[in-house]
Motif scaffolding. Structure first.
Motif, PDB file in Angstrom:
ATOM      1  N   LEU A  52     -13.247   9.803  -2.807  1.00 27.07           N
ATOM      2  CA  LEU A  52     -12.611   8.760  -2.005  1.00 27.07           C
ATOM      3  C   LEU A  52     -11.500   8.044  -2.771  1.00 27.07           C
ATOM      4  N   ASP A  53     -11.088   8.613  -3.899  1.00 29.58           N
ATOM      5  CA  ASP A  53     -10.087   7.949  -4.738  1.00 29.58           C
ATOM      6  C   ASP A  53      -8.766   7.749  -3.997  1.00 29.58           C
ATOM      7  N   ASN A  54      -8.381   8.729  -3.182  1.00 26.21           N
ATOM      8  CA  ASN A  54      -7.110   8.609  -2.458  1.00 26.21           C
ATOM      9  C   ASN A  54      -7.127   7.422  -1.504  1.00 26.21           C
ATOM     10  N   TYR A  55      -8.212   7.263  -0.762  1.00 22.35           N
ATOM     11  CA  TYR A  55      -8.312   6.137   0.168  1.00 22.35           C
ATOM     12  C   TYR A  55      -8.408   4.810  -0.576  1.00 22.35           C
ATOM     13  N   MET A  56      -9.155   4.794  -1.679  1.00 25.89           N
ATOM     14  CA  MET A  56      -9.300   3.565  -2.453  1.00 25.89           C
ATOM     15  C   MET A  56      -7.967   3.150  -3.060  1.00 25.89           C
ATOM     16  N   ALA A  57      -7.176   4.143  -3.508  1.00 25.21           N
ATOM     17  CA  ALA A  57      -5.871   3.830  -4.095  1.00 25.21           C
ATOM     18  C   ALA A  57      -4.927   3.258  -3.044  1.00 25.21           C
ATOM     19  N   ILE A  58      -4.972   3.803  -1.827  1.00 23.90           N
ATOM     20  CA  ILE A  58      -4.098   3.307  -0.760  1.00 23.90           C
ATOM     21  C   ILE A  58      -4.481   1.893  -0.366  1.00 23.90           C
ATOM     22  N   ILE A  59      -5.770   1.662  -0.178  1.00 21.19           N
ATOM     23  CA  ILE A  59      -6.229   0.326   0.227  1.00 21.19           C
ATOM     24  C   ILE A  59      -5.947  -0.699  -0.874  1.00 21.19           C
ATOM     25  N   ALA A  60      -6.096  -0.275  -2.122  1.00 19.37           N
ATOM     26  CA  ALA A  60      -5.836  -1.182  -3.240  1.00 19.37           C
ATOM     27  C   ALA A  60      -4.347  -1.370  -3.501  1.00 19.37           C
ATOM     28  N   GLY A  61      -3.493  -0.546  -2.868  1.00 14.71           N
ATOM     29  CA  GLY A  61      -2.054  -0.664  -3.069  1.00 14.71           C
ATOM     30  C   GLY A  61      -1.598  -0.098  -4.388  1.00 14.71           C
ATOM     31  N   ARG A  62      -2.178   1.044  -4.774  1.00 20.93           N
ATOM     32  CA  ARG A  62      -1.845   1.646  -6.064  1.00 20.93           C
ATOM     33  C   ARG A  62      -1.480   3.110  -5.868  1.00 20.93           C
ATOM     34  N   LEU A  63      -0.342   3.503  -6.393  1.00 21.85           N
ATOM     35  CA  LEU A  63       0.098   4.886  -6.340  1.00 21.85           C
ATOM     36  C   LEU A  63      -0.017   5.479  -7.729  1.00 21.85           C
ATOM     37  N   ASP A  64      -1.016   6.330  -7.914  1.00 18.36           N
ATOM     38  CA  ASP A  64      -1.242   6.922  -9.226  1.00 18.36           C
ATOM     39  C   ASP A  64      -0.338   8.130  -9.415  1.00 18.36           C
TER      40      ASP A  64
ATOM     41  N   ASN B  40       1.274  10.900 -12.815  1.00 13.46           N
ATOM     42  CA  ASN B  40       1.005  11.368 -14.175  1.00 13.46           C
ATOM     43  C   ASN B  40       1.637  10.475 -15.225  1.00 13.46           C
ATOM     44  N   VAL B  41       2.622   9.697 -14.812  1.00  9.90           N
ATOM     45  CA  VAL B  41       3.347   8.878 -15.784  1.00  9.90           C
ATOM     46  C   VAL B  41       2.891   7.425 -15.748  1.00  9.90           C
ATOM     47  N   ALA B  42       2.802   6.878 -14.539  1.00 10.63           N
ATOM     48  CA  ALA B  42       2.467   5.463 -14.424  1.00 10.63           C
ATOM     49  C   ALA B  42       1.794   5.206 -13.095  1.00 10.63           C
ATOM     50  N   SER B  43       1.313   3.987 -12.944  1.00 14.72           N
ATOM     51  CA  SER B  43       0.690   3.560 -11.695  1.00 14.72           C
ATOM     52  C   SER B  43       1.640   2.594 -10.998  1.00 14.72           C
ATOM     53  N   MET B  44       2.169   3.017  -9.853  1.00 13.46           N
ATOM     54  CA  MET B  44       3.153   2.227  -9.128  1.00 13.46           C
ATOM     55  C   MET B  44       2.480   1.521  -7.956  1.00 13.46           C
ATOM     56  N   GLY B  45       3.012   0.364  -7.596  1.00 15.44           N
ATOM     57  CA  GLY B  45       2.456  -0.401  -6.501  1.00 15.44           C
ATOM     58  C   GLY B  45       2.993   0.052  -5.153  1.00 15.44           C
ATOM     59  N   ILE B  46       2.132   0.123  -4.159  1.00 14.58           N
ATOM     60  CA  ILE B  46       2.518   0.419  -2.789  1.00 14.58           C
ATOM     61  C   ILE B  46       1.845  -0.604  -1.882  1.00 14.58           C
ATOM     62  N   ASP B  47       2.304  -0.686  -0.661  1.00 10.86           N
ATOM     63  CA  ASP B  47       1.726  -1.643   0.280  1.00 10.86           C
ATOM     64  C   ASP B  47       1.522  -0.938   1.615  1.00 10.86           C
ATOM     65  N   PHE B  48       0.747   0.131   1.594  1.00 15.23           N
ATOM     66  CA  PHE B  48       0.564   0.941   2.786  1.00 15.23           C
ATOM     67  C   PHE B  48      -0.199   0.192   3.866  1.00 15.23           C
ATOM     68  N   VAL B  49      -1.161  -0.636   3.474  1.00 13.69           N
ATOM     69  CA  VAL B  49      -1.926  -1.398   4.465  1.00 13.69           C
ATOM     70  C   VAL B  49      -0.997  -2.338   5.232  1.00 13.69           C
ATOM     71  N   ASN B  50      -0.046  -2.950   4.535  1.00 11.68           N
ATOM     72  CA  ASN B  50       0.931  -3.814   5.215  1.00 11.68           C
ATOM     73  C   ASN B  50       1.817  -2.986   6.141  1.00 11.68           C
ATOM     74  N   ASN B  51       2.200  -1.779   5.700  1.00 11.74           N
ATOM     75  CA  ASN B  51       2.976  -0.886   6.565  1.00 11.74           C
ATOM     76  C   ASN B  51       2.193  -0.516   7.823  1.00 11.74           C
ATOM     77  N   LEU B  52       0.898  -0.292   7.652  1.00 19.23           N
ATOM     78  CA  LEU B  52       0.053   0.050   8.799  1.00 19.23           C
ATOM     79  C   LEU B  52      -0.021  -1.117   9.779  1.00 19.23           C
ATOM     80  N   MET B  53      -0.161  -2.337   9.271  1.00 15.20           N
ATOM     81  CA  MET B  53      -0.190  -3.506  10.143  1.00 15.20           C
ATOM     82  C   MET B  53       1.154  -3.694  10.840  1.00 15.20           C
ATOM     83  N   ASN B  54       2.247  -3.420  10.121  1.00 10.71           N
ATOM     84  CA  ASN B  54       3.574  -3.511  10.743  1.00 10.71           C
ATOM     85  C   ASN B  54       3.701  -2.527  11.899  1.00 10.71           C
ATOM     86  N   SER B  55       3.194  -1.314  11.724  1.00 12.68           N
ATOM     87  CA  SER B  55       3.255  -0.322  12.795  1.00 12.68           C
ATOM     88  C   SER B  55       2.473  -0.790  14.019  1.00 12.68           C
ATOM     89  N   ILE B  56       1.298  -1.366  13.781  1.00 12.01           N
ATOM     90  CA  ILE B  56       0.479  -1.856  14.896  1.00 12.01           C
ATOM     91  C   ILE B  56       1.197  -2.992  15.626  1.00 12.01           C
TER      92      ILE B  56
END
Length: 285
Positions: free
Chosen positions: A54-66, A68-84
């Motif tokens: 479940l790491d992929n889902y946990m990373a999305i909900i936590a707003g983390r894009l893993d 090989n080099v670094a961990s970048m921040g994402i805000d997919f949950v906010n994007n999902l709310m915007n779509s709704i």
């Protein structure tokens, strides 16, 4: 005769099964990918044997894009709310404007009515890039750039022609004699529209609303140009998964599963109305 009928039924079932597998397999494969790591997805040859995670889902909900080099921040949950927000509000506005207009075009023939209806439909013909630059300039002038109100207004222009033309056909399939009888009893035009026409055309309105919601949900180009990162929907926010260090296939698959979940749930809920709408459109009143 019985043997021929048995073979025909068997052939139809086999053909239907092949069609279902053909169209559903990509979705099934994406769901499987969402529970795999990048290493498991990219192995050759591909295999359906893996340890789910479940790491992929946990990373999305936590707003983390893993990566090989670094961990970048994402805000997919906010994007999902915007779509709704954008899809629901735009379809609601389009229904409020489009359903009465569809009834007027179906019941009241006046000079230029077909030209007006076709002009509204032509909004669907025009490529988005044709109106994107003027819209951007106008929105900047009147203060609607990078606002939910501006995006909802653009999205409802996508939904309105679709709702207008689909619902108009359902109103035309309803016998006007039913409405005339109700009017003779002393009821007003609005009461006839609200208590007779709307309930009879309800399945068609639900079907048109669902299709409009899907079109609004899948829109990409307007939100890409007219909105900043905090107001962009999932169709634009998905670009964050493609980075210079690689493509996060597992997280992309998880994001796809989460992004299609609302439309799938809405389609399942409206399934009864869709079937009734198709039946209504098949029989003239």
């Amino acid at each position: 005769m019985d043997h021929t009928s048995f073979l025909e039924r068997w052939f139809r079932r086999v053909a239907l099964s092949i069609i279902i597998v053909f169209f559903m397999f990509p979705i099934f494969w994406i769901v499987l990918m969402s529970f795999q790591t990048n290493e498991t997805i990219l192995r050759s040859p591909p295999s359906m044997s893996f340890t789910p995670t479940l790491d992929n889902y946990m990373a999305i909900i936590a707003g983390r894009l893993d990566s090989n080099v670094a961990s970048m921040g994402i805000d997919f949950v906010n994007n999902l709310m915007n779509s709704i927000i954008l899809s629901v509000c735009s379809v609601a506005v389009a229904l409020v404007l489009g359903v009465p207009a569809a009834y007027a075009f179906a019941r009241h023939k006046f000079r230029g009515s077909e030209d007006i209806a076709f002009t509204l439909l032509s909004f669907r013909f025009a490529p988005p890039l044709l109106v994107l630059l003027p819209l951007t300039l106008y929105f900047q002038e009147i203060g609607l750039a990078d606002t939910y109100l501006g995006l909802v207004w653009v999205y409802q222009l996508i939904c309105l022609p679709l709702i207008l033309w689909i619902v108009r056909g359902y109103f035309e399939d309803i016998s006007p004699d039913i409405e005339y009888a109700y009017r003779i009893a002393g009821h007003s035009w609005f009461s006839t529209f609200r208590k007779i026409a709307l309930p009879l055309a309800g399945p068609g309105i639900a079907a048109a609303g669902l299709l409009a919601f899907i079109f609004a949900w899948n829109n990409f180009i307007f939100a890409l140009v007219l909105a900043s990162a905090d107001k962009q929907p999932v169709t634009v926010g998905a670009l964050a998964f493609v980075t210079a260090s690689g493509i996060q296939y597992g997280q992309i698959a998880a994001a796809i599963v989460l992004s299609i979940a609302p439309t799938l749930a809405l389609a399942l809920w409206a399934q009864r109305y869709l079937v009734e709408g198709l039946s209504l459109g098949a029989v003239k009143g």
